[in-house]
Design a protein around this motif. Structure first.
Motif, PDB file in Angstrom:
ATOM      1  N   LEU A 262       4.383  43.716  37.339  1.00 16.17           N
ATOM      2  CA  LEU A 262       4.603  42.600  38.271  1.00 16.17           C
ATOM      3  C   LEU A 262       5.990  41.997  38.090  1.00 16.17           C
ATOM      4  CD1 LEU A 262       1.176  40.707  38.237  1.00 16.17           C
ATOM      5  CD2 LEU A 262       2.251  41.850  40.179  1.00 16.17           C
ATOM      6  N   VAL A 263       6.333  41.697  36.826  1.00 13.90           N
ATOM      7  CA  VAL A 263       7.652  41.116  36.568  1.00 13.90           C
ATOM      8  C   VAL A 263       8.747  42.129  36.884  1.00 13.90           C
ATOM      9  CG1 VAL A 263       9.154  40.137  34.789  1.00 13.90           C
ATOM     10  CG2 VAL A 263       6.726  39.556  34.832  1.00 13.90           C
TER      11      VAL A 263
ATOM     12  N   GLN B 129       9.466  42.352  40.603  1.00 14.88           N
ATOM     13  CA  GLN B 129      10.252  41.227  41.105  1.00 14.88           C
ATOM     14  C   GLN B 129      11.716  41.367  40.701  1.00 14.88           C
ATOM     15  OE1 GLN B 129      11.974  38.449  39.809  1.00 14.88           O
ATOM     16  NE2 GLN B 129      12.210  37.663  41.900  1.00 14.88           N
ATOM     17  N   ARG B 130      11.973  41.764  39.469  1.00 15.32           N
ATOM     18  CA  ARG B 130      13.353  41.928  39.009  1.00 15.32           C
ATOM     19  C   ARG B 130      14.049  43.082  39.736  1.00 15.32           C
ATOM     20  NH1 ARG B 130      16.128  38.128  37.342  1.00 15.32           N
ATOM     21  NH2 ARG B 130      14.882  37.321  39.053  1.00 15.32           N
TER      22      ARG B 130
ATOM     23  N   ARG C  27      13.597  43.949  42.789  1.00 16.58           N
ATOM     24  CA  ARG C  27      13.979  43.479  44.122  1.00 16.58           C
ATOM     25  C   ARG C  27      15.259  42.652  44.092  1.00 16.58           C
ATOM     26  NH1 ARG C  27      10.637  43.381  48.388  1.00 16.58           N
ATOM     27  NH2 ARG C  27      11.477  41.342  49.022  1.00 16.58           N
ATOM     28  N   THR C  28      15.588  42.083  42.941  1.00 14.17           N
ATOM     29  CA  THR C  28      16.820  41.307  42.827  1.00 14.17           C
ATOM     30  C   THR C  28      17.995  42.153  42.350  1.00 14.17           C
ATOM     31  OG1 THR C  28      16.317  40.655  40.545  1.00 14.17           O
ATOM     32  CG2 THR C  28      15.498  39.228  42.307  1.00 14.17           C
TER      33      THR C  28
ATOM     34  N   THR D 146      17.003  37.523  33.507  1.00 13.89           N
ATOM     35  CA  THR D 146      16.313  38.775  33.196  1.00 13.89           C
ATOM     36  C   THR D 146      16.138  38.953  31.700  1.00 13.89           C
ATOM     37  OG1 THR D 146      17.218  39.804  35.196  1.00 13.89           O
ATOM     38  CG2 THR D 146      16.395  41.279  33.491  1.00 13.89           C
TER      39      THR D 146
ATOM     40  N   VAL E 121       6.075  35.408  36.704  1.00 14.25           N
ATOM     41  CA  VAL E 121       6.319  36.081  37.989  1.00 14.25           C
ATOM     42  C   VAL E 121       6.609  35.066  39.084  1.00 14.25           C
ATOM     43  CG1 VAL E 121       5.301  37.558  39.762  1.00 14.25           C
ATOM     44  CG2 VAL E 121       4.908  38.063  37.356  1.00 14.25           C
TER      45      VAL E 121
ATOM     46  N   HIS F 163      10.014  34.636  41.229  1.00 12.60           N
ATOM     47  CA  HIS F 163       9.946  34.881  42.675  1.00 12.60           C
ATOM     48  C   HIS F 163      10.400  33.669  43.489  1.00 12.60           C
ATOM     49  CE1 HIS F 163       8.655  36.768  46.371  1.00 12.60           C
ATOM     50  NE2 HIS F 163       7.920  35.704  46.664  1.00 12.60           N
TER      51      HIS F 163
ATOM     52  N   LYS G 125      12.782  31.622  43.119  1.00 11.84           N
ATOM     53  CA  LYS G 125      14.152  31.210  42.805  1.00 11.84           C
ATOM     54  C   LYS G 125      14.780  30.402  43.937  1.00 11.84           C
ATOM     55  CE  LYS G 125      18.792  33.064  42.072  1.00 11.84           C
ATOM     56  NZ  LYS G 125      19.615  34.284  41.904  1.00 11.84           N
TER      57      LYS G 125
END
Length: 432
Positions: A19-20, A23-24, A26-27, A88, A118, A122, A124
């Motif tokens: 999950l984490v 998300q990372r 995607r960035t 991160t 998470v 997300h 941010k």
């Protein structure tokens, strides 16, 4: 630890890391992504599994090794990005710790921490927008809320004082924190969503912060539109009538929605304060809420297509002075309720509920809910007192709209509030 349980915990570690990592990824993180984070979380879990045999130093050594890798990765990242950030890297160290705790601690806590991580990653942009929208006064108010919650509340004595032994400083201040927290939640939503969040949402947020203030704001808006039309258009032209009528339809929709949310807020407060009696107290109030929701839907249909404009500016509810004033008012209501009940019995509480509800619903709701929780009054009396206070508050808001609003708003408010009061009266009469 049994084999099946071990595989279950490793599976949870893998899922949280994925999950984490997703998300990372995607960035476009240059340090860790969809594959690295699951490996980090599993690394922590395996280190914790092996520590009973090899020693606790293994977990510490794993964290040191991970930190060294992250430092090298961050140094490499700085060559292409002068402002790399540390989100991160910190997330990686947290997920390693989550993997360790998943093995040695409570699974639910590890899952909750991983899920919270998470969400923080997300959200941010909304969080940055919220901070950017905050002024100095807003930041001060949040600090004040922290003060009243985590500094003042723990040091107050949890002991009853005064006549009738109803003045417990800790419990009184706890109720202050509860009310301020609910109102502050609505205010934060207002800040996050912006001033043009829509009329329906404006009514919802208004009910969370203050339905009375929302009623006054929108009533004044209809009067200002009416006055502006009167000064620019001398004759009763059709365009003038449409514009004024649209503002009035929008205002009554927001007002009735805010009043409905205010009643929902009362039900939630009762459930939190007296959970054992939540159903007995909440059911008749919920019936009125359903009736008000139907009226809100009708008001929405009548106001469809109207430009909502900007919501009236919301006042910050976390200021220290209003919190202190509410605490004093709540303590006063507690004393009055105890005195009247002792002197005149439960029948004497109805005038107190009506009078208190005119200005503030929270104090009387908290007072009688606490009496119900302590077994001092029956739940059937409690919901009647709260309902009568709510109807009294509705009369006060209706009077404000009649005095401050335009002529067209007065007619609409009389209809919608009249139907609401009729529904409340029917519940009082016919509810067994």
């Amino acid at each position: 630890m049994e084999l099946l349980e071990s595989f279950q915990k490793l599976g949870i570690a893998l899922a949280l890391g994925l999950l984490v990592g997703m998300q990372r990824q995607r960035t476009d993180s240059r340090v860790a992504g969809i594959r690295t984070f699951p490996l980090i979380t599993l690394f922590g879990a395996i280190a914790a599994m092996a520590s009973p045999v090899l020693g606790g130093w293994l977990v510490a050594a794993g964290l040191v090794g991970l930190t060294a890798v992250l430092v090298m990765a961050n140094v490499a990242k700085m060559r292409v990005d002068p402002d790399p950030g540390l989100t991160t890297e910190i997330a990686a160290m947290l997920m390693y710790s989550v993997g360790v705790y998943l093995i040695v601690g409570y699974t639910a806590i590890a899952v909750a921490v991983g899920g919270a991580a998470v969400l923080l990653l997300h959200l941010k942009q909304p969080l940055h927008s919220f901070v950017a929208a905050m002024g100095e006064r807003d930041v001060t108010a949040v600090m004040q809320f922290t003060l009243i919650t985590f500094v003042i509340l723990p040091v107050l004595p949890d002991q009853a004082f005064g006549p009738y032994e109803v003045l417990n400083p800790h419990k009184i201040w706890l109720m202050v924190v509860l009310i301020v927290a609910i109102s502050l939640g609505g205010y934060i939503a207002y800040k996050l969503l912006g001033p043009r969040a829509g009329a329906v949402l404006g009514g919802i947020l208004g009910g969370l912060v203050s339905s009375t203030a929302t009623t006054i704001s929108y009533a004044r808006r209809t009067r200002s539109v009416d006055d502006a039309n009167a000064s620019t258009v001398t004759d009763a032209s059709p365009a003038n009538g449409v514009r004024t009528g649209a503002a009035e339809a929008l205002a009554v929709m927001v007002i009735i929605i805010a009043s409905s949310v205010s009643l929902l807020r009362v039900i939630v407060i009762c459930s939190l304060v007296a959970p054992v009696h939540a159903i007995a107290i909440g059911m008749p109030l919920a019936v009125l809420l359903i009736w008000m929701s139907i009226l809100s839907a009708v008001a929405y249909l009548l106001a469809r297509g109207v430009d909502p404009g900007e919501m009236p500016k919301a006042e910050n509810p976390a200021e220290l002075k209003p919190a202190l004033l509410f605490g004093l008012f709540f303590a006063l209501i507690l004393l009055i309720v105890a005195f009247v009940k002792h002197r005149y019995g439960t029948a004497g509480l109805y005038p107190v509920a009506i009078f208190s509800g005119l200005s503030d619903m929270d104090a009387i709701t908290l007072s009688v809910a606490n009496l119900a929780k302590d077994g001092r009054i029956d739940s059937s009396i409690t919901w009647r007192l709260i309902l009568m206070a709510s109807m009294s508050n509705m009369v006060f808001k209706g009077a404000c709209a009649l005095v401050l609003g335009s002529q067209g708003l007065r007619a609409r408010v009389l209809v919608f509030f009249g139907l609401t009061l009729a529904g409340g009266a029917a519940i009082l009469i016919f509810w067994a």
